[in-house]
Design an enzyme around this catalytic site. Structure first.
Site, PDB file in Angstrom:
ATOM      1  N   CYS A  96      49.646  47.687  41.427  1.00  0.00           N
ATOM      2  CA  CYS A  96      48.432  47.150  42.292  1.00  0.00           C
ATOM      3  C   CYS A  96      48.669  47.309  43.375  1.00  0.00           C
ATOM      4  O   CYS A  96      50.244  45.844  43.955  1.00  0.00           O
ATOM      5  CB  CYS A  96      47.674  45.778  41.760  1.00  0.00           C
ATOM      6  SG  CYS A  96      47.052  44.906  42.815  1.00  0.00           S
ATOM      7  N   CYS A 208      45.324  52.896  46.839  1.00  0.00           N
ATOM      8  CA  CYS A 208      45.053  51.859  46.220  1.00  0.00           C
ATOM      9  C   CYS A 208      45.153  52.452  44.412  1.00  0.00           C
ATOM     10  O   CYS A 208      45.039  54.088  44.593  1.00  0.00           O
ATOM     11  CB  CYS A 208      43.868  51.648  46.209  1.00  0.00           C
ATOM     12  SG  CYS A 208      43.217  50.291  44.406  1.00  0.00           S
TER      13      CYS A 208
END
Length: 287
Positions: A96, A208
């Site tokens: 992440c 991302c």
């Protein structure tokens, strides 16, 4: 069209499977706020198919892109600690970008095993750009993180970096993995700041881990010839090196398992997806 990327007691939902005999192998935890980290897991599994994999995602606090740094650090420490108490971890990958930019120092201070983070692939994007304009597509938290700005200052002084933060795109990727359709008009709206430019970025950093799941749809919206890059392959190589460098690693014969923070209708619907990625069981992680 754009080109695709280059480079304790628990409640459970289980698939009815038989345990195949498998050799002992080290345990790797892949963590993300949602299911975007599966894109990183895929890259790692290609290099290291025989590891014991745990995938944990925080569906209670998702998405992290709008959360404070303090909250994210405390939350990630809590979740990794809970997994570590149940499994002999050899390595943790924080799949992440948002969590990586704020939580890595605290994780590395607390745990003895190596912790790998995901950061925007700005350096390789700068090498690939032809028009000198690179776009960073990420959550708002990642776009404004001091770590990201430092990467730009170090590696992109000769390029123009266009920043675009979107949490909506994270939701779109989650919807796709849950079997939903991705409306191209939604993507066009999100990307409008770039699509309306006279000279838009010719190279896009997917900052991302959710976004590589949308490369097919993004390629239909971005200008023809646009390149998309992410750090998944580099993270996989780093993970492989760290695993090979360890001695006396505790191995596991357990089957792969996924953990969420709460079981609900959405996680019920997600189970077949997780099974297709090699996680036959989904359990709630008590924290």
């Amino acid at each position: 069209m754009a080109t695709k990327p280059q480079d304790a007691n628990t409640t459970s939902r289980e698939a009815i499977t038989s345990k195949a005999d498998s050799p002992p192998r080290p345990t790797a935890l892949i963590f993300d706020s949602g299911v975007g980290g599966l894109s990183v897991y895929q890259e790692i599994r290609q290099l290291l198919p025989d590891l014991h994999y745990i995938y944990a995602f925080d569906n209670v606090a998702f998405p992290y892109g709008e959360k404070s740094g303090e909250f994210i650090v405390e939350r990630v420490l809590e979740i990794v600690t809970a997994v570590q108490q149940r499994h002999p971890l050899a390595i943790v990958v924080i799949a992440c970008n948002t969590a990586s930019t704020v939580s890595l120092p605290a994780l590395r201070e607390r745990f003895a095993f190596p912790v790998v983070g995901v950061v925007p692939a700005i350096k390789p994007a700068v090498r690939l750009t032809r028009n000198g304009v690179v776009g960073l597509l990420a959550t708002r938290a990642t776009v404004h993180a001091s770590y990201t700005l430092d990467l730009i200052a170090r590696f992109a002084t000769d390029c123009k970096i266009e920043l675009l933060g979107s949490s909506e795109l994270v939701e779109v990727a989650e919807t796709k993995l849950h079997g939903g359709v991705v409306p191209l008009e939604v993507l066009k709206k999100i990307l409008h700041p770039w699509l309306s430019m006279r000279e838009p970025p010719d190279t896009i950093v997917l900052g991302c881990t959710h976004f590589p799941l949308l490369t097919e749809e993004l390629a239909q919206v971005l200008p023809e010839g646009t390149r998309m890059v992410d750090s998944g392959a580099a993270i996989a190589r780093r993970t492989a090196w760290l695993i090979s460098s360890q001695e006396n690693v505790i191995s596991s014969q357990d089957e792969n398992i996924a953990y969420c923070m709460a079981l609900d209708e959405d996680t019920d619907a997600l189970l077949p997806v997780l099974q297709s990625y090699g996680f036959p069981k989904l359990q709630k992680l008590p924290i």
